[in-house]
Design an enzyme around this catalytic site. Structure first.
Site, PDB file in Angstrom:
ATOM      1  N   HIS A  65     -74.301 -95.435  -7.941  1.00  0.00           N
ATOM      2  CA  HIS A  65     -74.374 -95.062  -6.472  1.00  0.00           C
ATOM      3  C   HIS A  65     -75.065 -93.865  -6.269  1.00  0.00           C
ATOM      4  CE1 HIS A  65     -71.673 -98.564  -5.120  1.00  0.00           C
ATOM      5  NE2 HIS A  65     -70.910 -98.039  -6.194  1.00  0.00           N
ATOM      6  N   ARG A  83     -59.487 -96.355 -11.687  1.00  0.00           N
ATOM      7  CA  ARG A  83     -60.830 -96.663 -11.334  1.00  0.00           C
ATOM      8  C   ARG A  83     -61.875 -95.863 -12.341  1.00  0.00           C
ATOM      9  NH1 ARG A  83     -61.770-100.037  -7.470  1.00  0.00           N
ATOM     10  NH2 ARG A  83     -64.183 -99.281  -6.848  1.00  0.00           N
ATOM     11  N   CYS A 115     -73.842-101.911  -8.407  1.00  0.00           N
ATOM     12  CA  CYS A 115     -72.255-102.045  -8.666  1.00  0.00           C
ATOM     13  C   CYS A 115     -71.911-103.438  -8.090  1.00  0.00           C
ATOM     14  CB  CYS A 115     -71.733-100.892  -7.736  1.00  0.00           C
ATOM     15  SG  CYS A 115     -69.887-100.513  -8.350  1.00  0.00           S
TER      16      CYS A 115
HETATM   17  N1  GLN Z   1     -65.294-104.260  -6.293  1.00  0.00           N
HETATM   18  C1  GLN Z   1     -66.074-103.883  -7.325  1.00  0.00           C
HETATM   19  C2  GLN Z   1     -65.292-102.872  -8.494  1.00  0.00           C
HETATM   20  O1  GLN Z   1     -64.363-102.264  -8.095  1.00  0.00           O
HETATM   21  C3  GLN Z   1     -67.416-102.962  -7.068  1.00  0.00           C
HETATM   22  C4  GLN Z   1     -67.283-101.642  -6.487  1.00  0.00           C
HETATM   23  C5  GLN Z   1     -68.439-101.076  -5.958  1.00  0.00           C
HETATM   24  O2  GLN Z   1     -69.398-102.041  -5.436  1.00  0.00           O
HETATM   25  N2  GLN Z   1     -68.490 -99.748  -5.925  1.00  0.00           N
HETATM   26  O3  GLN Z   1     -65.722-102.818  -9.749  1.00  0.00           O
END
Ligand code: GLN
Length: 255
Positions: free
Chosen positions: A204, A136, A99
């Site tokens: 993740h 998101r 990520c």
């Molecule tokens: N900050 C980055 C995003 O929002 C990565 C997020 C994360 O590592 N879960 O895409």
């Protein structure tokens, strides 16, 4: 004469900054899977300003984080670890970037504020976060691993939570094809990226405990990097395989 001791040397980058959604579980998984086979594991944690020796590790791991931590890490990659990381990956050292760490292995990450963070440029990709109010990409993911030099990886399962949308360039190889979930950007059906033995992913979970075949692929590549290409041998994966199947059932997929 006894066979030489088998050893895996892992570098865990920014363990306190890049450890969102349990990504440190990947280090625990790799350690357990090696020790269960009698393979010694040495884990070196490298935080900000600590230098990386590109010849001292067989596998490098970096987890994910929010934009704030990524700003600090991007600066450290630019000024301290970037060159050694590129040298390590070019020499065939295995890398797993999850990520936020994955985004910084690309060329550029335009974060939610619009500021641009320079990446390592290891993956031919760039990422743009559409802003703090944008939806998101969150949820369970099932993806089919791309064929890899005859290794049949099968499905990859995990959990994604990112605002950034990653776009692969012409030189980039996707890690997998999304069957359920968003992946790189929720549009082109790709998930993650691969370059040499460097693997980037949005998954993740943490990723590796529920994907034992992929975990063993990384271990085998890392051992082979220092000339140990002996079989890994099997270990009891009933729990891990059950977790993988449960994740597939969540999305109606078979392995
Ligand atoms: N900050 C980055 C995003 O929002 C990565 C997020 C994360 O590592 N879960 O895409």
């Amino acid at each position: 004469m006894n066979a030489p001791t088998r050893r895996l040397r892992i570098a865990h980058l920014y363990p306190r900054l890049m450890n969102i959604y349990g990504d440190r579980g990947n280090i625990l998984c790799l350690t357990r899977r090696c020790r269960a086979r009698g393979i010694d594991v040495e884990v070196t944690e490298l935080g900000l300003v600590e230098r990386l020796d590109p010849k001292a590790h067989d596998l490098i791991f970096i987890g994910g984080a929010q934009d704030r931590e990524q700003r600090r890490v991007a600066e450290d990659l630019r000024t301290v670890k970037g060159e050694a990381l590129r040298e390590a990956v070019e020499s065939g050292v295995v890398a797993l970037a999850v990520c936020g760490g994955y985004q910084l292995f690309g060329k550029l990450y335009r974060e939610s504020s619009g500021a641009e963070l320079q990446g390592l440029g290891l993956f031919d990709l760039w990422t743009e976060h559409p802003g703090p109010d944008a939806e998101r990409l969150v949820g369970n993911v099932v993806a089919e691993l791309e064929p890899d030099n005859g290794w049949r990886g099968g499905t990859l399962v995990g959990f994604e939570n990112h605002g950034g949308r990653t776009h692969l360039g012409p030189q980039a190889q996707p890690l997998a094809r999304v069957r359920s979930g968003a992946g790189n950007n929720g549009r082109d059906g790709t998930e993650g990226a691969r370059y040499k033995n460097a693997f980037g992913t949005y998954l993740h979970g943490s990723l590796l405990p529920k994907n034992p075949r992929f975990a063993d692929r990384l271990i085998a590549l890392a051992l082979a990097h220092h000339g140990d290409d002996r079989e890994l041998g099997t270990i009891d994966d009933r729990l891990e395989e059950a977790a993988h199947r449960a994740a597939l059932r969540l999305t109606g997929r078979r392995r």
